[in-house]
Design an enzyme around this catalytic site. Structure first.
Site, mmCIF file in Angstrom:
data_model
loop_
_atom_site.group_PDB
_atom_site.id
_atom_site.type_symbol
_atom_site.label_atom_id
_atom_site.label_comp_id
_atom_site.label_asym_id
_atom_site.label_seq_id
_atom_site.Cartn_x
_atom_site.Cartn_y
_atom_site.Cartn_z
ATOM 1 N N VAL A 43 3.181 1.006 3.062
ATOM 2 C CA VAL A 43 2.970 -0.171 3.889
ATOM 3 C C VAL A 43 3.581 -1.388 3.193
ATOM 4 O O VAL A 43 3.378 -1.587 1.991
ATOM 5 C CB VAL A 43 1.471 -0.419 4.151
ATOM 6 C CG1 VAL A 43 1.282 -1.652 5.043
ATOM 7 C CG2 VAL A 43 0.833 0.804 4.803
ATOM 8 N N ALA A 102 2.362 7.733 3.778
ATOM 9 C CA ALA A 102 2.908 6.476 4.288
ATOM 10 C C ALA A 102 2.974 5.416 3.197
ATOM 11 O O ALA A 102 2.211 5.444 2.237
ATOM 12 C CB ALA A 102 2.064 5.961 5.454
ATOM 13 N N GLY A 160 0.828 -1.202 0.000
ATOM 14 C CA GLY A 160 0.000 0.000 0.000
ATOM 15 C C GLY A 160 0.855 1.241 0.000
ATOM 16 O O GLY A 160 1.999 1.225 0.469
ATOM 17 N N ASP A 213 -11.490 10.064 9.881
ATOM 18 C CA ASP A 213 -11.394 9.587 8.495
ATOM 19 C C ASP A 213 -11.978 8.183 8.371
ATOM 20 O O ASP A 213 -11.362 7.292 7.788
ATOM 21 C CB ASP A 213 -9.944 9.610 8.014
ATOM 22 C CG ASP A 213 -9.834 9.467 6.490
ATOM 23 O OD1 ASP A 213 -10.849 9.725 5.800
ATOM 24 O OD2 ASP A 213 -8.755 9.102 6.002
#
Length: 472
Positions: A35, A33, A28, A145
């Site tokens: 992952v 970020a 991801g 979120d």
């Protein structure tokens, strides 16, 4: 506290990380970020390594997950690595799918004349989501979120809330350490978590009225120290993403990137919070399709209720397999909400005229709003009534997570199916799904360069601070 500069090092070069984990493919990538799937060398456990490039997002996520440690419907953080001048790396449990993929797969099956999601499945997904949200809210954490893409699902069907990079801790136990220069791992003892209600798969939920719920919250507040971390909003050095929040804008603020990505961030709005008093928060958070009216109208004073609106949007999407308010801009988002709920005024939300942007933009009178029932014509009155407890203008009127867990909807036939009977798609949703509108990934749904595209003629009136826009 000062921001730590992001490092250009790769996660693969971090000796303290690679000494404990074998890193595999990146699974991801987002605005702040990346992952990776990895294996813990000591016992072979598959984990997710989340490398966060934004200091404030890392601090928020670590703080929130430490407090929520042990909550069964919140993703578990095993440890984290964080040195000065380096990105934070959080070690999380690995969950291969998410609720967005569940919805996408159900929609595909229904399109092929198969079954979508059964009522029992929808109820079980919602019970798990509600348990996760209740855990957050009992610890005075507002996620900010909530959306299907941030609700991860394991092979066993267990759903867990994730991605707390935008979360705010409204109050925090004064015993919690906040050492942003943690050298290797989460050595501090996790703070005591307020017990969740009994998981519905194990027993009945404790019944509390809304007054009793908020009485308990007030008691908790009395025992805790206020955490006004406005600086964590103002100092974020990575844009949250997409749309500018609707504001009293001046021409100079409407740049080429206006409304391009999936989250909302406006530096001017953040700057306005500086010196604006304690307790203020940015309105530019969350993903537009799930953002409540108070944020769309620029509120900087809000609480747990913003998650409840988002929760209603997720519930509606589980029911219809389509997003409830898929706005292409913030103005379009408000227009879609207005077409369903009717015009926003003092009658439906006392005090709404005090919202920062309420007087900046007005729409023609909606004579016959569609209503929630018009959006979900094939669903029962009980379902519509439940949704109306969440999708409503006045934040004070929204039902709490625990109120919803005790609603008769979840106790009547068909009952929620066992978690083990939930179908879990093989992987998270991706950008190349054949029926993915505009190839969005994780609700990266906006493709407009301007908040004003597609509206035709508008009436612009100059004001002392900018202009007011009236839409036909």
């Amino acid at each position: 506290m000062d921001k730590q500069p992001a490092s250009s090092w790769s996660i693969h070069t971090r000796p303290e990380v690679i000494a404990k984990y074998e890193i595999f493919e990146r699974v991801g990538s987002g605005a702040y970020a990346d992952v990776y799937r990895a294996r813990r060398i000591s016992d072979g456990l598959t984990v997710a390594l989340k490398e966060i490039f934004d200091y404030q997002s890392a601090f928020r996520e670590i703080d929130a997950l430490s407090i929520l440690h042990g909550s069964p419907n919140v993703v578990a953080m095993h440890e984290y690595f964080w040195r000065e001048d380096e990105n934070a790396v959080i070690v999380l449990e690995f969950l291969r799918s998410d609720l967005s993929a569940v919805i996408r797969d159900a929609k595909r099956r229904k399109k092929n004349k198969g079954d979508g999601l059964s009522v029992g499945e929808i109820k079980r997904w919602m019970v798990q989501i509600l348990n996760g949200v209740d855990a957050c809210h009992r610890n005075l954490i507002v996620h900010r979120d909530l959306k299907p893409g941030n609700m991860l699902v394991g092979d066993d069907g267990v759903l867990k809330l994730a991605d707390f990079g935008q979360a705010r801790i409204l109050m925090e136990p004064d015993v919690v350490a906040t050492d942003e220069n943690q050298l290797e791992e989460a050595s501090r003892e996790p703070p005591e978590v307020i017990p969740d209600y009994v998981n519905s798969s194990q027993g009945e939920q404790e019944v509390l009225s809304k007054d009793e719920y908020f009485r308990q919250v007030e008691e908790l507040k009395a025992k805790q120290v206020v955490r006004y971390d406005d600086d964590t909003d103002k100092d974020s050095n990575v844009p949250d993403g997409d749309a500018s929040c609707l504001a009293t804008c001046t021409v100079s603020e409407m740049d080429d990137d206006f409304g391009r990505n999936s989250f909302a961030y406006d530096a001017a709005d953040e700057e306005a919070l500086d010196g604006g008093g304690e307790g203020l928060m940015t309105s530019c958070v969350g993903t537009r399709w799930f953002r409540p009216p108070e944020l769309l109208y620029g509120s900087t004073v809000y609480g747990l209720e913003i998650d409840l609106w988002s929760l209603g949007c997720v519930f509606a999407e589980l029911l219809s397999l389509e997003p409830l308010f898929p706005g292409v801009s913030d103005i379009d988002q408000i227009s879609r909400v207005t077409n369903v709920l009717g015009n926003l005024d003092e009658e439906v939300w006392p005090g709404c005229v005090d919202l920062p942007d309420y007087k900046s933009i007005s729409f023609a009178k909606v004579e016959s709003p569609l209503g929630i029932e018009g959006c979900l014509p094939n669903h029962s009155g009980d379902v519509i009534a439940l949704l109306k407890k969440l999708i409503c203008y006045d934040p004070a009127s929204r039902a709490t997570a625990v109120e919803l867990l005790n609603d008769k909807y979840f106790k009547e036939e068909p009952l929620p199916v066992p978690v083990s009977e939930l179908y879990v798609p093989p992987a998270m949703s991706g950008p190349d799904e054949e029926d993915s509108p505009r190839k969005w990934d994780g609700y990266r749904e906006m493709d407009s360069d301007s908040d004003f595209d597609g509206f035709g003629p508008v009436n612009v009136k100059p004001t002392s601070s900018g202009f007011t826009i009236e839409f036909p």
